[in-house]
Structures are given as C-alpha cells and as structure tokens.
Design a protein around this motif. Structure first.
Motif, mmCIF file in Angstrom:
data_model
loop_
_atom_site.group_PDB
_atom_site.id
_atom_site.type_symbol
_atom_site.label_atom_id
_atom_site.label_comp_id
_atom_site.label_asym_id
_atom_site.label_seq_id
_atom_site.Cartn_x
_atom_site.Cartn_y
_atom_site.Cartn_z
ATOM 1 N N ALA A 334 37.421 27.031 -18.004
ATOM 2 C CA ALA A 334 38.580 28.238 -17.924
ATOM 3 C C ALA A 334 37.896 29.354 -19.214
ATOM 4 O O ALA A 334 38.163 30.166 -19.460
ATOM 5 N N SER A 335 37.076 28.368 -20.310
ATOM 6 C CA SER A 335 36.780 28.963 -20.875
ATOM 7 C C SER A 335 34.802 29.298 -20.904
ATOM 8 O O SER A 335 34.927 30.407 -21.373
ATOM 9 N N MET A 336 34.358 28.776 -20.082
ATOM 10 C CA MET A 336 33.698 29.068 -19.098
ATOM 11 C C MET A 336 33.745 30.366 -18.965
ATOM 12 O O MET A 336 32.601 32.004 -18.404
ATOM 13 N N ALA A 337 34.303 30.568 -17.684
ATOM 14 C CA ALA A 337 34.551 31.755 -17.201
ATOM 15 C C ALA A 337 34.860 33.620 -17.993
ATOM 16 O O ALA A 337 34.787 33.852 -17.850
ATOM 17 N N LEU A 338 36.231 32.833 -19.065
ATOM 18 C CA LEU A 338 36.311 33.781 -19.828
ATOM 19 C C LEU A 338 34.519 34.738 -20.827
ATOM 20 O O LEU A 338 34.704 35.460 -20.541
ATOM 21 N N PHE A 339 33.679 33.154 -20.207
ATOM 22 C CA PHE A 339 32.904 34.038 -21.129
ATOM 23 C C PHE A 339 31.806 34.801 -20.420
ATOM 24 O O PHE A 339 31.746 35.443 -20.063
ATOM 25 N N ALA A 340 31.715 34.215 -18.790
ATOM 26 C CA ALA A 340 31.559 34.691 -17.655
ATOM 27 C C ALA A 340 31.983 36.398 -17.458
ATOM 28 O O ALA A 340 31.627 37.112 -17.247
ATOM 29 N N ASP A 341 33.568 36.381 -17.903
ATOM 30 C CA ASP A 341 34.118 37.139 -17.096
ATOM 31 C C ASP A 341 33.606 38.693 -18.641
ATOM 32 O O ASP A 341 33.579 40.114 -17.836
ATOM 33 N N GLU A 342 33.194 37.765 -19.734
ATOM 34 C CA GLU A 342 32.802 39.207 -19.904
ATOM 35 C C GLU A 342 31.540 39.366 -20.123
ATOM 36 O O GLU A 342 31.624 40.452 -20.173
ATOM 37 N N GLY A 343 30.377 38.636 -19.230
ATOM 38 C CA GLY A 343 29.089 38.915 -20.028
ATOM 39 C C GLY A 343 29.340 39.941 -18.172
ATOM 40 O O GLY A 343 28.224 40.725 -18.431
ATOM 41 N N THR A 344 30.030 39.810 -17.079
ATOM 42 C CA THR A 344 29.781 40.418 -15.702
ATOM 43 C C THR A 344 30.439 42.174 -16.456
ATOM 44 O O THR A 344 29.995 42.685 -15.529
ATOM 45 N N ASP A 345 31.710 41.893 -17.429
ATOM 46 C CA ASP A 345 32.118 43.627 -17.174
ATOM 47 C C ASP A 345 30.663 43.662 -18.330
ATOM 48 O O ASP A 345 30.991 45.362 -18.166
ATOM 49 N N ASP A 346 30.534 43.383 -19.789
ATOM 50 C CA ASP A 346 29.941 44.748 -20.436
ATOM 51 C C ASP A 346 28.292 43.903 -20.331
ATOM 52 O O ASP A 346 27.481 44.722 -21.262
ATOM 53 N N GLY A 347 28.107 43.538 -19.215
ATOM 54 C CA GLY A 347 26.665 43.585 -18.507
ATOM 55 C C GLY A 347 25.951 42.057 -20.037
ATOM 56 O O GLY A 347 26.128 42.634 -20.760
ATOM 57 N N GLY A 348 25.801 41.254 -19.020
ATOM 58 C CA GLY A 348 24.697 40.542 -19.975
ATOM 59 C C GLY A 348 25.479 39.195 -19.867
ATOM 60 O O GLY A 348 25.503 38.803 -20.809
ATOM 61 N N VAL A 349 25.487 38.857 -18.368
ATOM 62 C CA VAL A 349 25.943 37.343 -18.123
ATOM 63 C C VAL A 349 25.870 36.362 -19.007
ATOM 64 O O VAL A 349 26.131 35.399 -19.290
ATOM 65 N N ALA A 350 24.349 36.359 -18.483
ATOM 66 C CA ALA A 350 23.002 35.307 -18.863
ATOM 67 C C ALA A 350 23.460 35.174 -20.520
ATOM 68 O O ALA A 350 23.570 34.184 -21.068
ATOM 69 N N SER A 351 22.987 36.621 -21.433
ATOM 70 C CA SER A 351 23.323 36.224 -22.929
ATOM 71 C C SER A 351 24.950 35.657 -23.125
ATOM 72 O O SER A 351 24.793 35.651 -23.985
ATOM 73 N N SER A 352 26.081 36.306 -22.661
ATOM 74 C CA SER A 352 27.085 35.806 -23.041
ATOM 75 C C SER A 352 27.454 34.104 -22.448
ATOM 76 O O SER A 352 27.796 33.838 -23.722
ATOM 77 N N PHE A 353 26.374 33.334 -21.959
ATOM 78 C CA PHE A 353 26.060 32.419 -22.051
ATOM 79 C C PHE A 353 25.852 31.984 -22.547
ATOM 80 O O PHE A 353 25.631 30.671 -23.417
ATOM 81 N N GLY A 354 24.442 32.479 -23.902
ATOM 82 C CA GLY A 354 23.645 32.000 -24.541
ATOM 83 C C GLY A 354 24.734 32.006 -26.223
ATOM 84 O O GLY A 354 23.773 30.786 -26.741
ATOM 85 N N ILE A 355 25.221 33.180 -25.696
ATOM 86 C CA ILE A 355 26.257 33.153 -26.856
ATOM 87 C C ILE A 355 26.755 31.730 -26.982
ATOM 88 O O ILE A 355 27.315 31.150 -28.107
ATOM 89 N N ARG A 356 27.906 31.331 -26.256
ATOM 90 C CA ARG A 356 28.734 30.259 -25.702
ATOM 91 C C ARG A 356 27.614 28.836 -26.825
ATOM 92 O O ARG A 356 27.996 28.118 -27.029
ATOM 93 N N GLU A 357 26.541 28.426 -25.964
ATOM 94 C CA GLU A 357 25.332 28.200 -26.171
ATOM 95 C C GLU A 357 25.193 28.067 -27.730
ATOM 96 O O GLU A 357 25.219 27.063 -28.248
#
Length: 414
Positions: A334-357
C-alpha cells in the motif's frame, strides 16, 4: 495471457535475481571474514561500502530512469550486476571485496528502483498495489532461497558455483526484459526530485516512513540476535538452524500475503492499510520479549523434532516473527503504491521511489547504533519496546498529518 500482462513477469524475475544476489552475499559474509581475517574497521566497511554506494546511486539512477528509457537503465543495472558477481570470483583481498560490495550496492539499487518503477508505471491505479505485492513476494522468495541455498551450494562447490547461479539468474532476467518489456516512452524533463520533494502526499507518507524505518530496522535486526545470543547476554541461545527458521518465518508470511494484501488495498484504500500495518507491527514487536513467558504459560516442550533441545520460546518466537511479516505485508504494498501513484500522476515515478529510499536511509543507519546501546545499557527487551513504541509514534504522526493536511476522511479515501 496478453502481451501487456507478460511484461510483469520478467520484472518479477528481476526482483528475484537482485534479491537473491543481495542475500547470497549476506549469507557468505562470515566466510569472507574468516578467509581474509580483516580488522574490525574493515569488517564494518564490508557493509558500509554497500550501503553508502546504494545511497549515492539513488538520485542519479532515479533521474536517469525518469529522463530516459527505464528499461535501458534496468538493463544497465543488470549488466553491472553480471560483471560484479563474476568479479566476486576473482576477489583476493579485503580491499577488493570492499570495492566489489560497493559495485554490488549500485546494481542492487538499479535493479530494485527501475524494476519497481516499471511495475508501478505499467500497472493501472486499480491494480498497482497487487502487482507491487507480487514483485515484493519475488524478493522475499529470493531471500528464503538465498539464505537456505547459498550456504549449501558454497559448501558443496565453492564461491564460483554460487556466483554462477546469481549471474545466470541476472542473464535470464535481462533476456526476459528485452523480449517482453516494451520500451518506456515516458520522458520527464528537468529534475523531478525538486517538485516531488514538496508533494503534500509524499510529505505525509514520509512523516510515517522516517520513523517506521527505525522501528523495522531495530526489530528485524534484533530478532535473530535475541534468538541466537546466549542467555547471559539476554538472548535465548538457540542453535543456528532454529535462528534461521525464526528469520525465514517473517520472509515466508510476507511473501505469501503481499499479493493478497496489495489487492485488498487497491480495493479499499491505501492509507488505511499503511496505518493498520504499522500499528500491528508495533503491537507484535512489543510481544517479542514475552515469548518465554508465553511458552511457560502454555507449557511448551524444550525438545523438538530435527532441532533437538531448544528453548521452549522457539515456537512463540517463530509465530511472532511470522506475524511481523503479516503486519509488514499489510503496510508495504500500500505504501509503495502510494509513492507510485504520486510519481505517475505528477511525473517521475522513479524519482518518487528514489525519495522513498532516501527517507528510509537515516533511520536504517541510526537504528543499529541505537539498538546496540540499548542492548548493552538497558537490556535486550528494551530494543523491542523502543521499536514498537517508535512504530506507534509513526502511525500516530501519520494519522495526525493526514487528518490535518487532507481532511478527517483521508484515512479511508486515499
């Protein structure tokens, strides 16, 4: 099965191969320490080099994934991995091993970050947590297989055979990515980290994740320590096979549950699962030091098949660690999907996961130091009490920030 669905399976295999390589080195680390007889400082570098390289690699790899084709960045990470694991067979000194571990940190970050970014991007919002849960299940399967298989294979055939298996897995994963994963046509100009760092939802998640990193690192690191060290040091003094079984329980339940809990969070909302999973993790962590009391209350035997004489707390500890896996399986997809949701919607899914890391790193680095001090100065049980308390603090902060910033109904609406 249509071609779009087939794209996920090479990415799951990539997750498995990367996880298998990581766990293999963790499993064989004592062999290298025995072989090279390094100083204490160098032993620390065996792990620090890996972690530091991972941390430094996150931002440039995430930027490259958003700016260019994620598939090519993933294939580059797999290529580095093939070279690195082949190179381990030629390592002949502590210095060479430290350098190889640093290179391993880069390949583990590249395969994990790009694999998850592609899974998150390919999945629809309604199926994202389920697919991420399956990818994570592959990683936990690798953890179990690597823990059990690497040592046995090394004993039978040496380092070369182990690294041949890891290299083979990476090659097959790479071929699968080339054959089945379509080119990534998403191109993000600029530096997505700048905008995503101020994203309100990601800030809300980070308020939880930064604290939760301390809780999970403390508990996950000290469960095997508690199981294996002598009673004089505050532990249960279990034999190695019993300790391995305790550790495997958490990975096994996490592996089994994540696809299912991910699918549920796709249906019923992600924030609620983050909150419930984090709270349950804290509750079970508090129960770990009481496993001997539970065993005495249930009059459990101290002799078991295969294991022989072992503390009666073995079964309660296996159950507790299994429940920790269940709790984390509720939270993680659920947490990872939230990061993916925001990255996909706002542009930058890899960067969103990077922030998560990056949000996870400070807690994961500081927690072992805190645990060591608590164990020495207060006692073994205090490590789990602090871990559980920090988990509760994380979910309380998450609920407070979520309600304040996004409304009282956000817990069930996200």
């Amino acid at each position: 099965m249509d071609r779009h669905a087939l794209q996920f399976y090479p990415l799951y295999l990539t997750r498995f191969a990367g996880g298998f390589g990581f766990v293999t080195l963790v499993t064989l680390l004592p062999e290298y320490i025995t072989l090279y007889d390094p100083s204490g400082l160098v032993v620390g570098l065996f792990t620090t080099a890996f972690t530091l390289a991972q941390t430094l690699a996150v931002v440039p790899l995430a930027w490259a994934g958003d700016r260019y084709d994620k598939r090519y960045v993933l294939l580059g990470g797999l290529g580095i991995g093939i070279a690195v694991y082949l190179g381990f067979t030629f390592v002949a000194s502590s210095a060479g091993f430290v350098l190889a571990r640093a290179a391993q940190g880069i390949t583990v970050t590249a395969t994990s970050l790009m694999g998850l970014a592609l899974v998150g991007e390919l999945a629809t919002k309604e199926t994202r947590a389920n697919h991420i849960g399956k990818a994570n299940a592959a990683r936990f399967a690798a953890g179990i297989a690597g823990s059990l298989g690497a040592g046995a294979l090394y004993s039978a055939a040496g380092f070369g055979a182990v690294y041949a298996v890891v290299t083979g897995l990476l090659v097959v994963a790479g071929v699968g990515v080339v054959a089945f994963v379509a080119p990534d046509e998403t191109r993000i100009e600029g530096f997505p980290f700048t905008d995503l760092a101020l994203n309100r939802r990601l800030l809300t998640l980070s308020s939880f994740r930064a604290q939760y990193a301390v809780a999970v690192t403390l508990v996950r690191t000290w469960v095997p320590i508690y199981a294996g060290v002598t009673a004089a040091s505050g532990g249960l003094g279990m034999v190695s096979i019993a300790v391995g079984t305790v550790v495997a329980a958490e990975k096994f339940t996490n592996m089994l549950c994540q696809p299912f809990t991910g699918r549920l969070s796709d249906r019923f909302g992600r924030a609620l699962f983050v909150f419930v999973g984090g709270g349950l993790y804290g509750l079970v962590a508090l129960a770990v030091p009481f496993t001997p009391t539970i065993a005495a209350w249930l009059s459990l035997p101290a002799t078991l098949p295969v294991l022989g004489v072992t503390p009666s707390a073995f079964v309660p500890l296996v159950i507790c660690n299994g429940l920790l896996g269940v709790a984390d399986s509720i939270r993680e997809p659920a947490s990872m999907a939230l990061f993916a949701d925001e990255g996909t919607d706002d542009g930058g899914v890899a960067s969103s996961f990077g922030i998560r890391e990056l949000v996870w790193r400070p807690g994961s680095i500081l927690a072992p130091l805190l645990g060591g001090v608590l164990m020495a100065q207060v006692g073994m049980a205090s490590v789990f009490f602090v871990g559980g308390t920090v988990a509760f603090a994380g979910v309380a902060t998450f609920l407070g920030v979520l309600s304040y910033s996004h409304g009282s109904g956000a817990l069930t609406q996200w």
